[in-house]
Design a protein around this motif. Structure first.
Motif, PDB file in Angstrom:
ATOM      1  N   UNK A 101       2.643   5.735   7.931  1.00 44.25           N
ATOM      2  CA  UNK A 101       1.642   5.132   7.058  1.00 44.25           C
ATOM      3  C   UNK A 101       0.350   4.839   7.822  1.00 44.25           C
ATOM      4  N   UNK A 102       0.465   4.405   9.063  1.00 44.93           N
ATOM      5  CA  UNK A 102      -0.737   4.145   9.857  1.00 44.93           C
ATOM      6  C   UNK A 102      -1.563   5.417  10.041  1.00 44.93           C
ATOM      7  N   UNK A 103      -0.882   6.527  10.286  1.00 45.94           N
ATOM      8  CA  UNK A 103      -1.588   7.810  10.425  1.00 45.94           C
ATOM      9  C   UNK A 103      -2.201   8.238   9.085  1.00 45.94           C
ATOM     10  N   UNK A 104      -1.424   8.111   8.022  1.00 45.14           N
ATOM     11  CA  UNK A 104      -1.897   8.530   6.700  1.00 45.14           C
ATOM     12  C   UNK A 104      -3.071   7.666   6.247  1.00 45.14           C
ATOM     13  N   UNK A 105      -2.992   6.357   6.499  1.00 43.23           N
ATOM     14  CA  UNK A 105      -4.069   5.445   6.100  1.00 43.23           C
ATOM     15  C   UNK A 105      -5.394   5.856   6.732  1.00 43.23           C
ATOM     16  N   UNK A 123       9.625  -0.304   3.776  1.00 49.47           N
ATOM     17  CA  UNK A 123       9.715  -1.431   2.845  1.00 49.47           C
ATOM     18  C   UNK A 123       8.385  -1.630   2.134  1.00 49.47           C
ATOM     19  N   UNK A 124       8.440  -1.594   0.814  1.00 49.25           N
ATOM     20  CA  UNK A 124       7.260  -1.422  -0.027  1.00 49.25           C
ATOM     21  C   UNK A 124       6.156  -2.448   0.203  1.00 49.25           C
ATOM     22  N   UNK A 125       6.489  -3.717   0.228  1.00 47.86           N
ATOM     23  CA  UNK A 125       5.463  -4.759   0.337  1.00 47.86           C
ATOM     24  C   UNK A 125       4.714  -4.654   1.668  1.00 47.86           C
ATOM     25  N   UNK A 126       5.456  -4.377   2.726  1.00 48.17           N
ATOM     26  CA  UNK A 126       4.842  -4.282   4.050  1.00 48.17           C
ATOM     27  C   UNK A 126       3.969  -3.042   4.165  1.00 48.17           C
ATOM     28  N   UNK A 127       4.454  -1.915   3.636  1.00 45.77           N
ATOM     29  CA  UNK A 127       3.634  -0.697   3.699  1.00 45.77           C
ATOM     30  C   UNK A 127       2.365  -0.857   2.861  1.00 45.77           C
ATOM     31  N   UNK A 128       2.452  -1.579   1.767  1.00 41.66           N
ATOM     32  CA  UNK A 128       1.272  -1.841   0.940  1.00 41.66           C
ATOM     33  C   UNK A 128       0.250  -2.656   1.729  1.00 41.66           C
ATOM     34  N   UNK A 129       0.724  -3.648   2.476  1.00 40.58           N
ATOM     35  CA  UNK A 129      -0.157  -4.459   3.308  1.00 40.58           C
ATOM     36  C   UNK A 129      -0.804  -3.630   4.405  1.00 40.58           C
ATOM     37  N   UNK A 133      -4.903  -2.988   4.774  1.00 38.03           N
ATOM     38  CA  UNK A 133      -5.614  -3.409   5.979  1.00 38.03           C
ATOM     39  C   UNK A 133      -6.299  -2.239   6.673  1.00 38.03           C
ATOM     40  N   UNK A 134      -5.614  -1.090   6.762  1.00 39.80           N
ATOM     41  CA  UNK A 134      -6.149   0.024   7.531  1.00 39.80           C
ATOM     42  C   UNK A 134      -7.123   0.905   6.749  1.00 39.80           C
ATOM     43  N   UNK A 135      -6.984   0.967   5.436  1.00 35.77           N
ATOM     44  CA  UNK A 135      -7.948   1.754   4.646  1.00 35.77           C
ATOM     45  C   UNK A 135      -9.201   0.956   4.346  1.00 35.77           C
TER      46      UNK A 135
END
Length: 336
Positions: A101-105, A123-129, A133-135
């Motif tokens: 997700x960090x790379x994709x963001x 885990x959905x909530x954490x990946x959403x956060x 933050x990164x985008x």
């Protein structure tokens, strides 16, 4: 007006979402992105072969982040179901998925995308956060499917006991899309009455029903080793609420300033993402459970953001090299 959607991660869930979008004609342009080039190209060709027998047409592009610049919505289905099978829990994916997700963001941000981001990745909530933050996208433009699926599982469980349609059950599961989520029974109504009254009349065990909603995905995972249809339905429901500016009340993972994190709580969803919040009259016990769930998410997010960014590697390599780390996470959050 052209409707354009991107799906990043075209595995079991991403492909099921793409299928629903295409057969219902929900979008005009669909951008599919996945690190498995052969698989995503095959899916695109398979979808194109279906076009002659469908009532609508969808233009499909593959593995081009530049196509996301003018997308209305991006759906992140990035993940590794193979890791989930190791321990049968959502948090087993945390190392691989957070890194991905960090790379994709970063790629989403570089594309110039400024639409609505819907997150399925666990885990959905954490990946959403992490995505928000990164985008740098506005908090109301980034949502997770959260307990929209868990609420549906609760509706299914209650309806089965009463031999009625699940759509006849209203109410919410709140908190984390994981083991700390709970059914807010104060919000649930069925047969024109609060669920507590019906439970007394019919002898329903609400604790058992709450547990069934929490572990519903476990039964599916045991049977076929992945889940996809129910989460795809929840995702397309949320997607359509955005695309049609429906102003629909939905229990999705959204930023809650009172907890300073993302957690599932009903909000009004439309073209601009989260439009307004609702105000539930929760019991004291439910308020405590919600706060505890939010605290779990926030604590885990802080820990995960401190992990070093790894290179983008293949799923098998990452799974093998991080298996010990994953097993040490000692959590009991069931599968999607």
């Amino acid at each position: 007006m052209t409707r354009k959607v991107g799906i990043i991660g075209v595995g079991h869930v991403g492909a099921a979402v793409a299928h629903q979008i295409i057969i219902t004609g929900a979008t005009d342009d669909l951008a599919l992105i996945d690190i498995d080039t052969k698989k995503v190209e095959a899916d695109a060709l398979d979808f194109e072969d279906a076009m002659a027998n469908l009532p609508s047409h969808t233009n499909i592009t593959v593995n081009d982040y530049a196509e996301l610049a003018d997308a209305d919505v991006i759906v992140s289905a990035v993940g590794n179901i193979g890791i989930q099978k190791i321990k049968l829990d959502r948090f087993a994916e945390v190392g691989f998925t957070s890194n991905a997700v960090k790379h994709v963001a970063a790629k989403i941000k570089a594309s110039g995308f400024n639409g609505i981001l819907i997150v399925i990745s666990n885990p959905c909530d954490i990946q959403t956060m992490i995505y928000q933050q990164l985008t740098g996208l506005p908090q109301n433009h980034v949502m997770g499917t959260g307990t929209l699926l868990d609420s549906a599982r609760m509706q299914r469980a209650v309806a089965a006991c009463l031999n009625i349609d699940p759509r006849s059950v209203t109410g919410y599961n709140l908190g984390e899309h994981g083991n700390s989520q709970f059914t807010a029974w104060s919000t649930v109504r069925v047969l024109g009455q609060p669920i507590q009254a019906v439970a007394e009349q019919r002898g329903l065990n609400l604790d058992d029903l709450d547990n069934e909603a929490r572990i519903g995905g476990y039964h599916v995972m045991i049977g076929k080793h992945y889940t996809n249809y129910a989460i795809a339905a929840a995702t397309t429901h949320l997607l359509n609420a955005v695309l049609s500016d429906a102003h629909t009340e939905m229990p999705v993972s959204n930023y809650r300033p009172e907890f300073d994190c993302y957690v599932s709580y009903p909000v009004i969803v439309g073209r601009n993402g989260v439009l307004t919040s609702t105000q539930l009259d929760l019991s004291a016990n439910e308020q405590t459970k919600l706060a505890q769930s939010a605290n779990f998410i926030k604590t885990r997010f802080t820990d995960i953001m401190q992990l070093p960014l790894e290179d983008e590697t293949t799923t098998d390599e990452y799974t093998q090299s991080h298996l010990t780390e994953l097993q040490q996470l000692d959590v009991a959050n069931f599968v999607e």
